[in-house]
Write a protein that holds these residues in place. Structure first.
Motif, PDB file in Angstrom:
ATOM      1  N   ASN A 134      13.836  -8.700   2.439  1.00 18.10           N
ATOM      2  CA  ASN A 134      13.442  -8.638   1.026  1.00 18.10           C
ATOM      3  C   ASN A 134      12.211  -7.757   0.823  1.00 18.10           C
ATOM      4  O   ASN A 134      12.137  -6.983  -0.134  1.00 18.10           O
ATOM      5  N   ILE A 135      11.250  -7.896   1.728  1.00 20.47           N
ATOM      6  CA  ILE A 135      10.037  -7.072   1.642  1.00 20.47           C
ATOM      7  C   ILE A 135      10.394  -5.597   1.768  1.00 20.47           C
ATOM      8  O   ILE A 135       9.892  -4.752   1.014  1.00 20.47           O
ATOM      9  N   MET A 136      11.289  -5.277   2.720  1.00 18.04           N
ATOM     10  CA  MET A 136      11.676  -3.879   2.917  1.00 18.04           C
ATOM     11  C   MET A 136      12.460  -3.334   1.725  1.00 18.04           C
ATOM     12  O   MET A 136      12.273  -2.179   1.324  1.00 18.04           O
ATOM     13  N   ILE A 137      13.328  -4.161   1.140  1.00 24.13           N
ATOM     14  CA  ILE A 137      14.089  -3.720  -0.036  1.00 24.13           C
ATOM     15  C   ILE A 137      13.130  -3.366  -1.168  1.00 24.13           C
ATOM     16  O   ILE A 137      13.251  -2.313  -1.814  1.00 24.13           O
ATOM     17  N   LYS A 138      12.155  -4.239  -1.411  1.00 24.28           N
ATOM     18  CA  LYS A 138      11.165  -3.970  -2.472  1.00 24.28           C
ATOM     19  C   LYS A 138      10.342  -2.729  -2.146  1.00 24.28           C
ATOM     20  O   LYS A 138       9.997  -1.945  -3.039  1.00 24.28           O
ATOM     21  N   CYS A 139      10.032  -2.551  -0.867  1.00 24.86           N
ATOM     22  CA  CYS A 139       9.274  -1.380  -0.438  1.00 24.86           C
ATOM     23  C   CYS A 139      10.063  -0.096  -0.711  1.00 24.86           C
ATOM     24  O   CYS A 139       9.531   0.865  -1.276  1.00 24.86           O
ATOM     25  N   TYR A 140      11.321  -0.097  -0.338  1.00 23.91           N
ATOM     26  CA  TYR A 140      12.167   1.074  -0.595  1.00 23.91           C
ATOM     27  C   TYR A 140      12.253   1.375  -2.092  1.00 23.91           C
ATOM     28  O   TYR A 140      12.166   2.533  -2.514  1.00 23.91           O
ATOM     29  N   LEU A 141      12.434   0.334  -2.886  1.00 24.99           N
ATOM     30  CA  LEU A 141      12.564   0.527  -4.328  1.00 24.99           C
ATOM     31  C   LEU A 141      11.268   1.070  -4.931  1.00 24.99           C
ATOM     32  O   LEU A 141      11.295   1.940  -5.808  1.00 24.99           O
ATOM     33  N   GLU A 142      10.128   0.555  -4.456  1.00 23.85           N
ATOM     34  CA  GLU A 142       8.837   1.044  -4.949  1.00 23.85           C
ATOM     35  C   GLU A 142       8.635   2.513  -4.602  1.00 23.85           C
ATOM     36  O   GLU A 142       7.997   3.251  -5.345  1.00 23.85           O
ATOM     37  N   MET A 143       9.175   2.931  -3.466  1.00 21.35           N
ATOM     38  CA  MET A 143       9.024   4.311  -3.016  1.00 21.35           C
ATOM     39  C   MET A 143      10.201   5.190  -3.445  1.00 21.35           C
ATOM     40  O   MET A 143      10.392   6.285  -2.932  1.00 21.35           O
ATOM     41  N   ASN A 178      13.330   4.961  -2.916  1.00 25.70           N
ATOM     42  CA  ASN A 178      14.341   5.198  -1.875  1.00 25.70           C
ATOM     43  C   ASN A 178      15.481   4.193  -2.087  1.00 25.70           C
ATOM     44  O   ASN A 178      15.655   3.234  -1.334  1.00 25.70           O
ATOM     45  N   LEU A 179      16.255   4.409  -3.155  1.00 22.08           N
ATOM     46  CA  LEU A 179      17.304   3.465  -3.548  1.00 22.08           C
ATOM     47  C   LEU A 179      18.403   3.365  -2.494  1.00 22.08           C
ATOM     48  O   LEU A 179      18.919   2.264  -2.244  1.00 22.08           O
ATOM     49  N   GLU A 180      18.767   4.474  -1.901  1.00 21.11           N
ATOM     50  CA  GLU A 180      19.869   4.474  -0.940  1.00 21.11           C
ATOM     51  C   GLU A 180      19.583   3.551   0.240  1.00 21.11           C
ATOM     52  O   GLU A 180      20.449   2.781   0.677  1.00 21.11           O
ATOM     53  N   SER A 181      18.353   3.618   0.772  1.00 20.94           N
ATOM     54  CA  SER A 181      17.993   2.752   1.898  1.00 20.94           C
ATOM     55  C   SER A 181      17.964   1.287   1.476  1.00 20.94           C
ATOM     56  O   SER A 181      18.347   0.402   2.252  1.00 20.94           O
ATOM     57  N   GLY A 212      15.999  -3.326  -9.384  1.00 20.32           N
ATOM     58  CA  GLY A 212      15.898  -1.975  -8.841  1.00 20.32           C
ATOM     59  C   GLY A 212      16.975  -1.044  -9.365  1.00 20.32           C
ATOM     60  O   GLY A 212      16.708   0.116  -9.692  1.00 20.32           O
ATOM     61  N   LEU A 213      18.205  -1.525  -9.455  1.00 22.86           N
ATOM     62  CA  LEU A 213      19.298  -0.695  -9.959  1.00 22.86           C
ATOM     63  C   LEU A 213      19.058  -0.276 -11.405  1.00 22.86           C
ATOM     64  O   LEU A 213      19.327   0.863 -11.790  1.00 22.86           O
ATOM     65  N   THR A 214      18.537  -1.203 -12.210  1.00 22.43           N
ATOM     66  CA  THR A 214      18.228  -0.868 -13.604  1.00 22.43           C
ATOM     67  C   THR A 214      17.108   0.154 -13.685  1.00 22.43           C
ATOM     68  O   THR A 214      17.140   1.071 -14.506  1.00 22.43           O
ATOM     69  N   LYS A 215      16.133   0.006 -12.807  1.00 25.34           N
ATOM     70  CA  LYS A 215      15.009   0.951 -12.771  1.00 25.34           C
ATOM     71  C   LYS A 215      15.511   2.377 -12.553  1.00 25.34           C
ATOM     72  O   LYS A 215      14.972   3.330 -13.125  1.00 25.34           O
ATOM     73  N   PHE A 267       0.809  -1.218   0.000  1.00 24.16           N
ATOM     74  CA  PHE A 267       0.000   0.000   0.000  1.00 24.16           C
ATOM     75  C   PHE A 267       0.848   1.276   0.000  1.00 24.16           C
ATOM     76  O   PHE A 267       0.312   2.374   0.072  1.00 24.16           O
ATOM     77  N   GLY A 268       2.175   1.110  -0.081  1.00 21.29           N
ATOM     78  CA  GLY A 268       3.045   2.281  -0.110  1.00 21.29           C
ATOM     79  C   GLY A 268       3.129   3.020   1.208  1.00 21.29           C
ATOM     80  O   GLY A 268       3.481   4.198   1.241  1.00 21.29           O
ATOM     81  N   GLU A 269       2.817   2.335   2.298  1.00 21.59           N
ATOM     82  CA  GLU A 269       2.863   2.946   3.634  1.00 21.59           C
ATOM     83  C   GLU A 269       4.287   2.799   4.186  1.00 21.59           C
ATOM     84  O   GLU A 269       4.547   2.013   5.109  1.00 21.59           O
ATOM     85  N   LEU A 270       5.210   3.579   3.636  1.00 22.19           N
ATOM     86  CA  LEU A 270       6.622   3.427   3.972  1.00 22.19           C
ATOM     87  C   LEU A 270       6.915   3.733   5.435  1.00 22.19           C
ATOM     88  O   LEU A 270       7.673   3.017   6.091  1.00 22.19           O
ATOM     89  N   GLN A 271       6.307   4.797   5.966  1.00 18.75           N
ATOM     90  CA  GLN A 271       6.553   5.161   7.365  1.00 18.75           C
ATOM     91  C   GLN A 271       6.148   4.016   8.298  1.00 18.75           C
ATOM     92  O   GLN A 271       6.896   3.664   9.219  1.00 18.75           O
ATOM     93  N   ALA A 272       4.970   3.451   8.062  1.00 19.77           N
ATOM     94  CA  ALA A 272       4.490   2.351   8.909  1.00 19.77           C
ATOM     95  C   ALA A 272       5.367   1.119   8.736  1.00 19.77           C
ATOM     96  O   ALA A 272       5.660   0.411   9.714  1.00 19.77           O
ATOM     97  N   ALA A 273       5.791   0.850   7.500  1.00 24.35           N
ATOM     98  CA  ALA A 273       6.638  -0.319   7.237  1.00 24.35           C
ATOM     99  C   ALA A 273       7.984  -0.194   7.944  1.00 24.35           C
ATOM    100  O   ALA A 273       8.463  -1.150   8.566  1.00 24.35           O
ATOM    101  N   VAL A 274       8.605   0.985   7.873  1.00 22.54           N
ATOM    102  CA  VAL A 274       9.901   1.204   8.527  1.00 22.54           C
ATOM    103  C   VAL A 274       9.756   1.102  10.043  1.00 22.54           C
ATOM    104  O   VAL A 274      10.596   0.483  10.720  1.00 22.54           O
ATOM    105  N   ALA A 275       8.703   1.689  10.587  1.00 23.89           N
ATOM    106  CA  ALA A 275       8.481   1.620  12.036  1.00 23.89           C
ATOM    107  C   ALA A 275       8.323   0.175  12.491  1.00 23.89           C
ATOM    108  O   ALA A 275       8.890  -0.240  13.510  1.00 23.89           O
TER     109      ALA A 275
END
Length: 281
Positions: A142-151, A153-156, A178-181, A120-128
């Motif tokens: 893996n879930i968090m990596i995909k979440c960051y990439l979707e949002m 946030n490549l650095e994270s 993600g890197l190609t994206k 759902f793109g709820e990055l703040q809730a996911a990180v917390a």
């Protein structure tokens, strides 16, 4: 602040659910109510599965509240059912009940919660949630990596990838794609090469991403090497990979090879359709 510089969401302060109101105070006395009258579904778990698979999340909870409180991992099924419904509010309400049940530290349930917030793109809730997980595994990361990439946030995503003591094929595929994206094509090719050295098998999307990276770099030799790898791994008949191959050759200036891939894929599709028609006849 969270470990990635994002504001924490106070998950413990989520309000008591409205969809499931009044159930917390009386969950110990709720009896199972059968909503399905199909005589072939005598088993309670089958009835529960039928309800949540059809998106009837509230009915599933109402009917099997006693079982869910006794076996909290059943919450994961309800969380999963919220995703196709696109109901983040219902997911948050279930999260409140999970906190009440005392099973929020279960990594199986936490991963489902993490996946829900990610979808759902709820990055703040996911990180917390991720920061507070006492026990994480590869799937959590893996879930968090995909979440960051979707949002975007490549650095994270890169930081988390580097911090992981262990990775699986899904981790590598996610980072290569993600890197190609983000058009970090040289880094994507390097990671793909490292992935291959370690014996991890790429999927069609990471192969397609690497080929797109070769196309952007106009790196014909690297593209040809990936093509050889594609054939070796049995992805030669994959449409996603085939289209990326043709695109790579065209962009890299080898029009003849690009046209050859297109003709070959077209012949394969025609042959495949002919076989399907033959089976119908």
């Amino acid at each position: 602040m969270g470990r990635f510089g994002l504001l924490r969401t106070r998950l413990s302060c989520v309000s008591v659910p409205t969809v499931f109101r009044n159930l917390i105070s009386r969950f110990s006395t709720i009896s199972v109510k059968t909503h399905l009258h199909n005589e072939h579904l005598s088993d309670g778990k089958e009835q529960f599965a039928t309800l949540f698979s059809k998106g009837h999340v509230r009915e599933a909870f109402d009917s099997f509240a006693s079982e869910i409180w006794a076996e909290p991992r059943l919450f994961s099924n309800l969380l999963q059912a919220c995703i196709p419904l696109k109901s983040v509010s219902m997911g948050k309400q279930l999260h409140s009940l999970i906190l009440t049940s005392g099973c929020s530290s279960d990594k199986f349930i936490s991963n489902h919660l993490l996946n829900l917030y990610s979808k759902f793109g709820e990055l703040q809730a996911a990180v917390a949630l991720f920061d507070r997980m006492p026990r994480r595994n590869i799937m959590s990361c893996n879930i968090m990596i995909k979440c960051y990439l979707e949002m975007s946030n490549l650095e994270s995503a890169k930081n988390l990838f580097d911090e992981m003591p262990e990775r699986n094929v899904a981790t590598w595929n996610a980072m290569v794609t993600g890197l190609t994206k983000f058009e970090m094509n040289e880094e994507s090719l390097f990671l793909f090469s490292r992935m291959n050295e370690l014996g991890f098998m790429p999927d069609e999307y990471s192969l397609g991403s690497v080929l797109r990276g070769c196309a952007h770099l106009r790196a014909l030799l690297a593209g040809q090497q990936v093509h050889a790898y594609v054939m070796k791994c049995g992805f030669g008949f994959n449409m996603v990979v085939g289209c990326s191959l043709a695109h790579m050759y065209m962009k890299a200036g080898s029009l003849h090879d690009g046209e050859r891939v297109i003709r070959w894929m077209s012949n394969y599709v025609v042959h495949d359709l002919a076989e399907l028609r033959g089976k119908r006849d």
